[in-house]
Design an enzyme around this catalytic site. Structure first.
Site, PDB file in Angstrom:
ATOM      1  CB  CYS A  52     -29.045 -31.747 -18.691  1.00 23.06           C
ATOM      2  SG  CYS A  52     -29.024 -33.312 -17.779  1.00 23.06           S
ATOM      3  CB  CYS A  55     -31.007 -34.382 -21.307  1.00 24.88           C
ATOM      4  SG  CYS A  55     -32.061 -33.603 -20.046  1.00 24.88           S
ATOM      5  CG  HIS A 130     -33.461 -31.829 -16.959  1.00 24.19           C
ATOM      6  ND1 HIS A 130     -32.200 -32.324 -16.720  1.00 24.19           N
ATOM      7  CD2 HIS A 130     -33.461 -30.566 -16.442  1.00 24.19           C
ATOM      8  CE1 HIS A 130     -31.474 -31.404 -16.087  1.00 24.19           C
ATOM      9  NE2 HIS A 130     -32.212 -30.337 -15.907  1.00 24.19           N
ATOM     10  CG  ASN A 170     -25.098 -38.953  -3.452  1.00 20.19           C
ATOM     11  OD1 ASN A 170     -25.369 -39.470  -2.377  1.00 20.19           O
ATOM     12  ND2 ASN A 170     -23.927 -39.103  -4.048  1.00 20.19           N
ATOM     13  CB  SER A 178     -22.770 -32.534  -9.854  1.00 20.62           C
ATOM     14  OG  SER A 178     -22.762 -33.884 -10.255  1.00 20.62           O
ATOM     15  CG  HIS A 181     -31.504 -35.992 -15.959  1.00 23.32           C
ATOM     16  ND1 HIS A 181     -31.969 -35.489 -17.166  1.00 23.32           N
ATOM     17  CD2 HIS A 181     -31.894 -37.292 -15.929  1.00 23.32           C
ATOM     18  CE1 HIS A 181     -32.582 -36.458 -17.830  1.00 23.32           C
ATOM     19  NE2 HIS A 181     -32.546 -37.549 -17.091  1.00 23.32           N
ATOM     20  CG  HIS A 183     -28.175 -38.996 -11.824  1.00 27.97           C
ATOM     21  ND1 HIS A 183     -28.485 -37.687 -11.491  1.00 27.97           N
ATOM     22  CD2 HIS A 183     -26.901 -39.189 -11.386  1.00 27.97           C
ATOM     23  CE1 HIS A 183     -27.439 -37.117 -10.899  1.00 27.97           C
ATOM     24  NE2 HIS A 183     -26.470 -38.003 -10.814  1.00 27.97           N
ATOM     25  CD  GLN A 185     -22.612 -41.595  -8.538  1.00 32.78           C
ATOM     26  OE1 GLN A 185     -21.526 -42.140  -8.691  1.00 32.78           O
ATOM     27  NE2 GLN A 185     -22.741 -40.410  -7.982  1.00 32.78           N
TER      28      GLN A 185
HETATM   29  O1  LIG Z   1     -20.028 -39.040  -8.315  1.00 34.77           O
HETATM   30  P1  LIG Z   1     -20.556 -37.665  -8.023  1.00 34.77           P
HETATM   31  O2  LIG Z   1     -22.035 -37.578  -8.043  1.00 34.77           O
HETATM   32  O3  LIG Z   1     -19.899 -36.604  -8.863  1.00 34.77           O
HETATM   33  O4  LIG Z   1     -20.060 -37.374  -6.523  1.00 34.77           O
HETATM   34  C1  LIG Z   1     -20.855 -37.417  -5.377  1.00 34.77           C
HETATM   35  O5  LIG Z   1     -21.082 -38.749  -4.934  1.00 34.77           O
HETATM   36  C2  LIG Z   1     -19.917 -39.497  -4.572  1.00 34.77           C
HETATM   37  C3  LIG Z   1     -20.351 -40.849  -4.048  1.00 34.77           C
HETATM   38  O6  LIG Z   1     -21.182 -40.754  -2.903  1.00 34.77           O
HETATM   39  C4  LIG Z   1     -19.077 -38.742  -3.544  1.00 34.77           C
HETATM   40  O7  LIG Z   1     -17.852 -39.417  -3.354  1.00 34.77           O
HETATM   41  C5  LIG Z   1     -18.782 -37.318  -3.997  1.00 34.77           C
HETATM   42  O8  LIG Z   1     -18.101 -36.626  -2.976  1.00 34.77           O
HETATM   43  C6  LIG Z   1     -20.114 -36.616  -4.334  1.00 34.77           C
HETATM   44  O9  LIG Z   1     -19.862 -35.306  -4.768  1.00 34.77           O
END
Ligand SMILES: O=P(O)(O)O[C@H]1O[C@H](CO)[C@@H](O)[C@H](O)[C@H]1O
Ligand SMILES: O=P(O)(O)O[C@H]1O[C@H](CO)[C@@H](O)[C@H](O)[C@H]1O
Lengths: 378, 378
Positions: A52, A55, A130, A170, A178, A181, A183, A185
């Site tokens: 990961c 991690c 994780h 997300n 993706s 873990h 997290h 943004q």
């Molecule tokens: O930044 P990540 O997690 O790779 O990407 C994810 O979140 C982003 C922000 O919402 C989006 O634009 C991407 O399409 C999504 O795959």
């Protein structure tokens, strides 16, 4: 004549925050499901995964940077950030694409609008573990996440050229995440993005036409009254409140689009995370746990969603004028079970958002969910 | 100072039709992909599937109705329609949820807005052949689809209480489509939904401030000029035109959100399908084939998308005032390959749409695609 019944008859509801409508077709929930079934992600993650890239101690996805041996939260700049702190200024380079044709230049100036965007993107790991999610973390540890968000908003807001800080998470493969873990943004930009800009415009307009009252303060007041009336009257399912605490209220907004969408609002008119007292911060952390635990319990699955925090911009007219009312949105895609989601596609993209159960029905289902995570129950 | 480069430097572009912005981060296309990979649907369908509820002669999903032995297109009312032609009128029943409390009644009237929605939903099978899609059908047969759409718009528009007719297609499991049999839907409603209402407002505003000129006519003129300039100048990749025919133009709009989004516009200022001449109707059918064949060829897969047609409302002030300019939108989710899609999630939902390649880059890729379907090539 038969009375109009919100849980039977199609209708549309107005979202005063974003000036959009949503078509509600409650009877559609009865149709047989023939659509796509999501695959379930494996749910037997180790506490530490050597492969990961989030991690503690591991190498990141760019193959170069390494994570510290963090024990609480961990923040780093996104290795593939959508915006950067510095780049050349934009000097109307678009005009070059039509040469010197004056008719073209005038069409261009009436139709194509561009702005350079600078800023930065960060990743916030919520825990070194994780195998956890907010739904399974302890309130004390979630409070560290809230503190990190608060500090990052202040630090990023102080960066020259940053005007708005968007915190979001997300969660789940269904939401493009993706890595399981835990997290989120933070994207900090020179512009105030479309959604918060619209909300600010609506909040400012309401304030101007309602003697300085806040749209969301009034909305909270109204939903509390509906909820009290529901307890004593013949309309038991009209409440949209999921739960409330000393400082926050969680509800399925009247104009919800996603099946189990909720909004979490501060009861007090705060505009930023930084304004919260330690008690409010602790309460917010507990609300994060409670919302996400209910979600996981709804279909006994790790519930996918996108969550975002709307705060005041960090610069400009609405930075300190109190127009923003601090709130969090959750947009989860699941509709019927762990594997059947709602698609916002053709009609929704081309015409108008559409939902299959009412906000009141969703609130009722969420109220019935326990706040003790199903995995920890015997 | 270095010049601003649209294919390198993050910027946002304005959508004058919907009054929203999109954040473009072209350099993000370089990041490694770690996210969800779509599973590919089996692509060996029979010409007739006895279990398909849309094939000729078969029983439908409600278990009761049966399809005719149709040989061209086939239209029926959706067995689980989102709206219905008749229902009780709405008499402010919402007010009952707060009882007689006058403060609550006044909050309610300033915050919650509801409209009853009536109408009907139809399904349009494009072909009796279970194994085809628009991309693989012959132009002559697609023309029958266009004729069916035209007739349905007129028939539904004439129904009492219907004010707007939305034609759309959800294609592919990734777009929530539950059946691969080639088909689309038509939802006709008493309201003018959010998206076309916004477009009409923008078109009307532009017209009022530009001596009666149409925003989309001007946009077509501009894009043709950019395309001609690109051929002779040093900016070869600035054209957003994918192809044009005698009567239509297909382009990746400057403000596209989805990676390979396109818009198909009539060159002449028509507002409805019904205004098209037989030659234009045939041309539109061929454009439908050409767009979808290029899409399938892009990643050598049956390309998922949502497609929608925007026409003038069938009643009200914009029915015949020429404000609408007939156009079709395609919103396809794929980004990098047949199995890697773009997610519009956290940041996009909470803040602003974001894309990873520019409209010009997408147009260039689509221009390079053949209009001969990959399955029919040797
Ligand atoms: O930044 P990540 O997690 O790779 O990407 C994810 O979140 C982003 C922000 O919402 C989006 O634009 C991407 O399409 C999504 O795959
Ligand atoms: O009517 P269908 O094809 O079953 O349903 C599909 O298209 C509808 C209209 O865009 C959406 O509301 C549904 O979420 C989607 O699954």
């Amino acid at each position: 004549e038969q009375a109009f019944d919100f849980s039977e008859h199609p209708h549309r509801r107005y979202n005063p925050l974003t000036d959009t409508w949503v078509l509600c077709s409650p009877h559609r929930a009865k149709r047989p499901w023939l659509g796509q079934v999501e695959s379930l992600p494996p749910d037997n993650r180790p506490q530490h995964d050597p492969t990961c890239y989030l991690c503690p101690g591991n190498t990141r996805s760019d193959g170069a940077n390494q994570n510290s041996d963090y024990t609480s939260t961990f923040v780093f700049t996104n290795d593939f950030a959508a915006v950067k702190l510095s780049q050349p200024n934009y000097h109307n380079e678009l005009a070059n694409t039509v040469g010197t044709d004056s008719e073209a230049q005038s069409l261009l100036s009436s139709l194509l609008k561009v702005e350079s965007v600078t800023g930065t993107c960060r990743v916030v790991c919520f825990s070194p573990r994780h195998d956890l999610t907010l739904a399974e973390m302890e309130t004390e540890h979630i409070q560290e996440v809230v503190q990190t968000w608060t500090r990052e908003t202040e630090d990023l807001g102080a960066v020259h050229g940053v005007n708005y800080v968007q915190i979001f998470e997300n969660k789940g493969a269904a939401m493009g995440c993706s890595n399981p873990h835990p997290h989120g943004q933070i994207w900090a930009t020179s512009d105030i993005p479309t959604e918060p800009a619209r909300e600010l415009a609506s909040l400012a307009k309401y304030r101007a036409s309602h003697d300085g009252a806040c749209l969301l303060c009034n909305y909270v007041k109204l939903e509390s009254k509906v909820s009290s009336a529901a307890k004593t009257s013949s309309t038991p399912s009209s409440s949209r409140v999921v739960f409330s605490t000393e400082h926050f209220i969680c509800l399925v907004p009247f104009w919800a689009v996603w099946p189990y969408e909720v909004i979490l609002l501060s009861l007090r008119h705060a505009s930023t995370l930084a304004e919260l007292t330690p008690a409010e911060q602790h309460d917010l952390a507990d609300c994060l746990r409670r919302v996400t635990a209910r979600y996981d319990n709804l279909f006994a699955t790790s519930f996918p969603y996108s969550m975002g925090i709307h705060q005041a911009p960090t610069a400009g007219e609405h930075k300190e004028d109190g127009t923003m009312h601090l709130h969090l949105h959750w947009y989860p895609p699941l509709l019927r079970s762990a594997t059947v989601r709602k698609f916002l596609v053709g009609y929704e993209m081309m015409a108008e958002a559409q939902r299959d159960l009412t906000a009141e029905q969703a609130a009722e289902r969420l109220r019935q969910c326990s706040e003790v995570h199903y995995k920890t129950r015997g």
